[in-house]
Design an enzyme around this catalytic site. Structure first.
Site, PDB file in Angstrom:
ATOM      1  N   TYR A   1      -4.908   4.697  -9.623  1.00 18.88           N
ATOM      2  CA  TYR A   1      -6.052   3.903  -9.183  1.00 18.88           C
ATOM      3  C   TYR A   1      -7.298   4.250 -10.001  1.00 18.88           C
ATOM      4  CZ  TYR A   1      -3.635   1.967  -5.138  1.00 18.88           C
ATOM      5  OH  TYR A   1      -2.761   1.269  -4.330  1.00 18.88           O
TER       6      TYR A   1
ATOM      7  N   ARG B   1     -14.478   0.342   3.998  1.00 17.50           N
ATOM      8  CA  ARG B   1     -13.446  -0.692   4.038  1.00 17.50           C
ATOM      9  C   ARG B   1     -12.510  -0.468   5.214  1.00 17.50           C
ATOM     10  NH1 ARG B   1      -9.786  -0.227   0.613  1.00 17.50           N
ATOM     11  NH2 ARG B   1     -10.411   1.668  -0.476  1.00 17.50           N
TER      12      ARG B   1
ATOM     13  N   CYS C   1       0.799  -1.220   0.000  1.00 19.34           N
ATOM     14  CA  CYS C   1       0.000   0.000   0.000  1.00 19.34           C
ATOM     15  C   CYS C   1       0.837   1.278   0.000  1.00 19.34           C
ATOM     16  CB  CYS C   1      -0.912   0.000   1.225  1.00 19.34           C
ATOM     17  SG  CYS C   1      -1.875   1.517   1.389  1.00 19.34           S
TER      18      CYS C   1
END
Length: 323
Positions: free
Chosen positions: A186, A120, A55
């Site tokens: 992304y 999330r 990440c």
């Protein structure tokens, strides 16, 4: 796994808009660190940062912590880079459980912190060890807190990554880097329409072209000193050729095709705080084998060769006359 935890682990549909474009979820736990009423108290040994080597948002917190010498102040836990359908998993630890938090999956602590939370469970996550609750997952601002609120704990000689005289300029550049580079890849990779993909594709490369020109004139983004902005740009550059180029279809250029960006990236990588926290194999596994990788046969690409990250960058010599 309870229904609440399962929802936290798998809820991604809310991040696609009606035009098929990826819109990253907002942060639910964003209380700042500080000494004012209502802020999170700044204490050594009180907080645990959960991160994943895949990440970029979590990686930049780790780089800042290493650069500033906060290793013994902020406890660190690490999840497997391959996210499961049950969320981030502590399978790297003995028994598959975080030794401090006692959980197997990160969504567990989100659900226990707020049973009504429906987003999330993300990394980085900061947990208050005293209360066992999630207190901050504001990936955008976390490095600022390490750089400012925790300044009294910085090691001797730590760099000033967020100098007051440059903060307005750093904030402005960080906003551009986030929208057009960090999150831009992304937007391309998670787009569900051709137009959304193409818009993001051009956004990314138009900005990389600008940054290539900027870095032809100075060693770092703000002259001869490393700042928070360099950390933010680096984490995307480090993932670009090994993952984004293929997995996110951002394939106009590789970073090694940009003379200045490529040398700049190696310059940073060859500093321990950057290189020792960069795990190219984990990055590839996370993007190609994760639960949202759309890779049904779990085939992990063999390339590219990352040994070239150790080759001389010569940027210290290139800009020595101006330092």
């Amino acid at each position: 796994m309870s229904l609440a935890i399962e929802k936290i682990a798998t809820n991604e549909n809310n991040e696609i808009d009606k035009n098929g474009a990826f819109v990253r979820q907002a942060n639910r736990f964003d209380t700042p660190f500080g000494d004012k009423p209502g802020q999170l108290p700044v204490e050594a040994g009180r907080y645990r940062l959960i991160w994943a080597a895949i990440c970029p948002w979590a990686h930049r917190s780790m780089i800042a912590i290493k650069l500033l010498g906060l290793d013994n102040v902020i406890s660190v836990g690490k999840v497997n880079p391959i996210r499961t359908n049950k969320g981030w998993e502590f399978s790297l630890d003995a028994g598959g459980v975080d030794p401090v938090l006692g959980i197997r999956y990160l969504p567990e602590i989100y659900a226990s912190t707020d049973p009504l939370y429906e987003g999330r469970a993300t990394v980085p996550t900061v947990v208050d060890i005293k209360t066992g609750k999630v207190v901050n997952n504001d990936y955008f601002k976390l490095t600022y807190y390490w750089e400012t609120a925790f300044k009294s704990f910085h090691k001797t000689g730590a760099p000033d990554l967020y100098p007051k005289k440059l903060r307005a300029d750093i904030d402005a550049l960080n906003d551009v880097i986030f929208h057009e580079v960090n999150n831009g890849v992304y937007k391309a990779g998670f787009a569900r329409t051709q137009k959304a993909y193409e818009d993001a594709y051009h956004l990314v490369f138009n900005q990389l072209d600008k940054l290539e020109q900027r870095l032809s004139q100075s060693r770092y983004l703000f002259g001869d000193q490393i700042t928070d902005s360099d950390i933010r740009l680096y984490v995307t550059l480090a993932r670009f050729d090994v993952a984004y180029y293929c997995a996110f279809k951002t394939n106009r250029n590789r970073i090694i095709d940009y003379p200045n960006l490529w040398a700049y990236a190696r310059d940073l990588y060859q500093m321990p705080a950057f290189g020792e926290t960069t795990d190219f194999q984990a990055i590839k596994k996370g993007y190609f084998l994760g639960d949202s990788a759309h890779n049904p046969y779990d085939i992990l690409p063999l390339g590219p060769d990352v040994n070239n990250w150790h080759t001389p960058h010569n940027r210290d010599k290139q800009f020595s006359s101006s330092q």
